[in-house]
Design a protein around this motif. Structure first.
Motif, mmCIF file in Angstrom:
data_model
loop_
_atom_site.group_PDB
_atom_site.id
_atom_site.type_symbol
_atom_site.label_atom_id
_atom_site.label_comp_id
_atom_site.label_asym_id
_atom_site.label_seq_id
_atom_site.Cartn_x
_atom_site.Cartn_y
_atom_site.Cartn_z
ATOM 1 N N LYS A 37 31.394 40.036 -52.361
ATOM 2 C CA LYS A 37 32.159 39.394 -52.977
ATOM 3 C C LYS A 37 33.508 38.933 -52.194
ATOM 4 O O LYS A 37 33.660 39.581 -50.955
ATOM 5 C CB LYS A 37 33.084 40.294 -53.934
ATOM 6 N N TYR A 38 34.049 37.734 -52.575
ATOM 7 C CA TYR A 38 34.994 37.587 -51.328
ATOM 8 C C TYR A 38 36.247 36.622 -52.591
ATOM 9 O O TYR A 38 35.814 36.016 -53.525
ATOM 10 C CB TYR A 38 34.905 36.501 -50.370
ATOM 11 N N VAL A 39 37.499 36.267 -52.030
ATOM 12 C CA VAL A 39 38.403 35.491 -52.937
ATOM 13 C C VAL A 39 38.732 34.250 -51.862
ATOM 14 O O VAL A 39 38.881 34.502 -50.644
ATOM 15 C CB VAL A 39 39.652 36.443 -53.068
ATOM 16 N N LYS A 40 38.623 33.289 -52.660
ATOM 17 C CA LYS A 40 39.168 31.878 -51.708
ATOM 18 C C LYS A 40 40.242 31.478 -52.427
ATOM 19 O O LYS A 40 40.341 31.045 -53.856
ATOM 20 C CB LYS A 40 37.899 30.750 -51.828
ATOM 21 N N VAL A 41 41.341 31.042 -51.588
ATOM 22 C CA VAL A 41 42.574 30.406 -51.981
ATOM 23 C C VAL A 41 42.651 28.935 -51.361
ATOM 24 O O VAL A 41 42.295 28.815 -50.459
ATOM 25 C CB VAL A 41 43.644 31.194 -51.541
ATOM 26 N N VAL A 42 42.539 28.003 -52.501
ATOM 27 C CA VAL A 42 42.499 26.818 -51.841
ATOM 28 C C VAL A 42 43.745 25.850 -52.577
ATOM 29 O O VAL A 42 44.319 25.873 -53.512
ATOM 30 C CB VAL A 42 40.940 26.007 -52.502
ATOM 31 N N SER A 43 44.221 25.025 -51.684
ATOM 32 C CA SER A 43 45.306 24.091 -51.869
ATOM 33 C C SER A 43 44.837 23.220 -52.813
ATOM 34 O O SER A 43 43.987 22.523 -52.739
ATOM 35 C CB SER A 43 45.995 23.546 -50.666
ATOM 36 N N TYR A 44 45.777 22.634 -53.601
ATOM 37 C CA TYR A 44 45.200 21.604 -54.851
ATOM 38 C C TYR A 44 44.995 20.226 -54.250
ATOM 39 O O TYR A 44 44.136 19.666 -54.366
ATOM 40 C CB TYR A 44 46.345 21.323 -55.572
ATOM 41 N N ASP A 45 45.330 19.993 -52.829
ATOM 42 C CA ASP A 45 45.013 18.829 -52.207
ATOM 43 C C ASP A 45 43.504 19.012 -51.364
ATOM 44 O O ASP A 45 43.040 18.186 -50.858
ATOM 45 C CB ASP A 45 45.941 18.367 -51.246
ATOM 46 N N GLU A 46 43.161 20.243 -51.246
ATOM 47 C CA GLU A 46 41.707 21.016 -50.800
ATOM 48 C C GLU A 46 41.661 20.616 -49.385
ATOM 49 O O GLU A 46 40.622 20.767 -48.739
ATOM 50 C CB GLU A 46 40.547 20.177 -51.490
ATOM 51 N N LEU A 47 43.006 20.510 -48.709
ATOM 52 C CA LEU A 47 43.084 20.310 -47.138
ATOM 53 C C LEU A 47 43.245 21.681 -46.359
ATOM 54 O O LEU A 47 42.678 21.910 -45.278
ATOM 55 C CB LEU A 47 44.172 19.435 -46.660
ATOM 56 N N SER A 48 43.589 22.793 -47.227
ATOM 57 C CA SER A 48 43.784 24.142 -46.656
ATOM 58 C C SER A 48 43.294 25.146 -47.592
ATOM 59 O O SER A 48 43.016 24.943 -48.882
ATOM 60 C CB SER A 48 45.434 24.334 -46.425
#
Length: 144
Positions: A37-48
């Motif tokens: 399992k892992y958690v991914k945090v993505v910026s709304y512009d998907e650049l970060s």
């Protein structure tokens, strides 16, 4: 990006605050190859983005403007038994080893399965940052 670890009773709790100036989405995922399992945090512009594995609460990827910022070894083993080689490990309660210690090298935290706290009071997104919290419950390894 900052990492914070605090002790609450016999449990440990950590939080990771990531980024600024944008809004973020938090995803709970499972690595298809390893089942981890892992958690991914993505910026709304998907650049970060940032990926944090529950095993060891280890940050394995930190991408800023589509550029990876971290090294994870190609020989890293993702099996929930051995610490992930590379990234940002959570080292606790010691660096290295001590003679006569029952603890493994760099302590037990990086070789333990942390629990992602999916709670609005802990894990949240805002226009300034995303905060992701993990908890390590006490067990035989943590009370040696």
């Amino acid at each position: 990006m900052g990492q914070e670890v605090s002790q609450i009773g016999n449990d440990l709790e950590g939080a990771l605050c990531y980024g600024s100036g944008s809004s973020y989405r938090i995803h709970q995922l499972v690595d298809e190859a390893s089942g981890m399992k892992y958690v991914k945090v993505v910026s709304y512009d998907e650049l970060s983005s940032v990926c944090i594995y529950n095993f060891g609460a280890t940050v394995t990827s930190w991408i800023v403007n589509n550029q990876e910022q971290l090294f994870v070894s190609n020989s890293a083993i993702f099996n929930s038994k051995k610490a992930i080689r590379g990234g940002i490990p959570l080292v606790f309660p010691q660096f290295g080893t001590k003679d006569g210690s029952l603890l493994s090298q760099h302590g037990f935290a990086r070789n333990s399965e942390w629990i992602y706290i999916n709670d609005k009071n802990y894990s949240k997104c805002s226009s300034q940052c995303a905060t992701v919290s993990f908890k390590l419950e006490s067990n035989d390894d943590t009370i040696k």
